[in-house]
Design a protein around this motif. Structure first.
Motif, short mmCIF file in Angstrom:
data_model
loop_
_atom_site.label_atom_id
_atom_site.label_comp_id
_atom_site.label_asym_id
_atom_site.label_seq_id
_atom_site.Cartn_x
_atom_site.Cartn_y
_atom_site.Cartn_z
N GLU A 37 15.44 5.67 -10.05
CA GLU A 37 15.64 4.23 -9.85
C GLU A 37 17.12 3.86 -9.78
N GLU A 38 17.95 4.50 -10.58
CA GLU A 38 19.40 4.21 -10.55
C GLU A 38 19.99 4.46 -9.16
N LEU A 39 19.57 5.53 -8.51
CA LEU A 39 20.05 5.84 -7.16
C LEU A 39 19.56 4.77 -6.19
N LEU A 40 18.30 4.41 -6.28
CA LEU A 40 17.75 3.40 -5.38
C LEU A 40 18.44 2.06 -5.57
N THR A 41 18.62 1.67 -6.82
CA THR A 41 19.27 0.39 -7.12
C THR A 41 20.72 0.38 -6.64
N SER A 42 21.43 1.45 -6.88
CA SER A 42 22.84 1.54 -6.45
C SER A 42 22.96 1.51 -4.93
N THR A 43 22.07 2.23 -4.25
CA THR A 43 22.09 2.25 -2.79
C THR A 43 21.75 0.88 -2.23
N LEU A 98 32.25 4.23 2.28
CA LEU A 98 32.96 4.53 1.02
C LEU A 98 32.12 4.16 -0.20
N ALA A 99 31.38 3.07 -0.10
CA ALA A 99 30.51 2.68 -1.21
C ALA A 99 29.37 3.68 -1.39
N LEU A 100 28.82 4.19 -0.30
CA LEU A 100 27.78 5.23 -0.39
C LEU A 100 28.38 6.53 -0.93
N ASN A 101 29.63 6.81 -0.56
CA ASN A 101 30.31 7.98 -1.14
C ASN A 101 30.36 7.86 -2.66
N ALA A 102 30.67 6.67 -3.15
CA ALA A 102 30.77 6.45 -4.60
C ALA A 102 29.41 6.64 -5.27
N VAL A 103 28.35 6.17 -4.64
CA VAL A 103 27.00 6.39 -5.19
C VAL A 103 26.70 7.88 -5.23
N ASN A 104 27.01 8.56 -4.15
CA ASN A 104 26.76 9.99 -4.09
C ASN A 104 27.55 10.73 -5.17
N GLU A 105 28.81 10.36 -5.34
CA GLU A 105 29.65 10.98 -6.36
C GLU A 105 29.08 10.74 -7.76
N ALA A 106 28.61 9.53 -8.00
CA ALA A 106 28.04 9.19 -9.31
C ALA A 106 26.76 9.97 -9.61
N HIS A 107 26.17 10.55 -8.58
CA HIS A 107 24.95 11.34 -8.74
C HIS A 107 25.23 12.83 -8.47
N GLY A 108 26.39 13.26 -8.91
CA GLY A 108 26.72 14.68 -8.84
C GLY A 108 26.85 15.25 -7.44
N GLU A 109 27.26 14.40 -6.49
CA GLU A 109 27.45 14.82 -5.10
C GLU A 109 26.16 15.31 -4.45
N GLU A 144 18.10 12.32 4.15
CA GLU A 144 18.56 11.03 3.66
C GLU A 144 19.84 10.60 4.37
N ARG A 145 20.73 11.54 4.62
CA ARG A 145 21.97 11.22 5.34
C ARG A 145 21.66 10.66 6.72
N GLU A 146 20.71 11.29 7.39
CA GLU A 146 20.32 10.82 8.72
C GLU A 146 19.73 9.42 8.65
N GLN A 147 18.94 9.15 7.62
CA GLN A 147 18.35 7.82 7.46
C GLN A 147 19.43 6.77 7.18
N LYS A 171 34.46 9.64 9.84
CA LYS A 171 35.83 9.60 9.34
C LYS A 171 35.89 9.42 7.82
N TRP A 172 34.91 8.72 7.26
CA TRP A 172 34.94 8.39 5.82
C TRP A 172 33.85 9.08 5.01
N ARG A 173 32.85 9.60 5.69
CA ARG A 173 31.65 10.09 5.01
C ARG A 173 31.87 11.41 4.29
N LYS A 174 31.45 11.45 2.99
CA LYS A 174 31.52 12.67 2.20
C LYS A 174 30.13 13.11 1.73
N TRP A 175 29.10 12.45 2.18
CA TRP A 175 27.75 12.81 1.81
C TRP A 175 27.06 13.47 2.97
#
Length: 133
Positions: A38-44, A75-86, A93-96, A129-133
């Motif tokens: 749920e934390e991932l869903l809420t953050s996304t 960048l905001a999605l990068n932060a969510v990804n980082e908060a969830h251990g990359e 999911e990336r494609e979606q 250019k910005w995506r790390k996920w």
């Protein structure tokens, strides 16, 4: 209207829970709730709330403004990804996520094909250019 990936993920979680409850899915085969806590869903969703708040007037925005919107959401999605251990977003999911960004921009008057072509990019490279996920 573009559907948020989180809507799809929540549907998959609910369907899996129904199968577990009905006994048609073995517990050891269930994975959706673990993949999408749920934390991932809420953050996304919070990221997409902000992204969607930038839609009004986007069709008339200049290219720098459009790229700014894309940069901020990525960048905001990068932060969510980082908060969830990359490991928040796997390949599907990336494609979606990218498809949602593309469809949303298109629905609000942005010609993604022309925009990216003017910058020497393919349509689906707008987030690269910005995506790390």
């Amino acid at each position: 209207m573009a559907e948020r990936p989180t809507t799809n993920w929540r549907t998959c979680i609910a369907e899996e829970a129904e199968e577990l409850a009905a006994g048609t899915l073995a517990p050891e085969c269930a994975c959706m709730a673990g993949l999408f806590p749920e934390e991932l869903l809420t953050s996304t969703d919070a990221v997409f709330d902000t992204f969607e708040s930038e839609f009004p007037g986007l069709g008339e925005a200049d290219e720098a403004q459009i790229f700014g919107v894309v940069e901020r959401v990525v960048l905001a999605l990068n932060a969510v990804n980082e908060a969830h251990g990359e490991s928040a977003y796997e390949t599907d999911e990336r494609e979606q996520l990218c498809e949602f960004i593309d469809q949303s921009l298109t629905e609000h008057g942005v010609d993604i094909v022309a925009l990216t072509a003017r910058h020497g990019l393919g349509r689906y490279q707008i987030t690269d250019k910005w995506r790390k996920w």
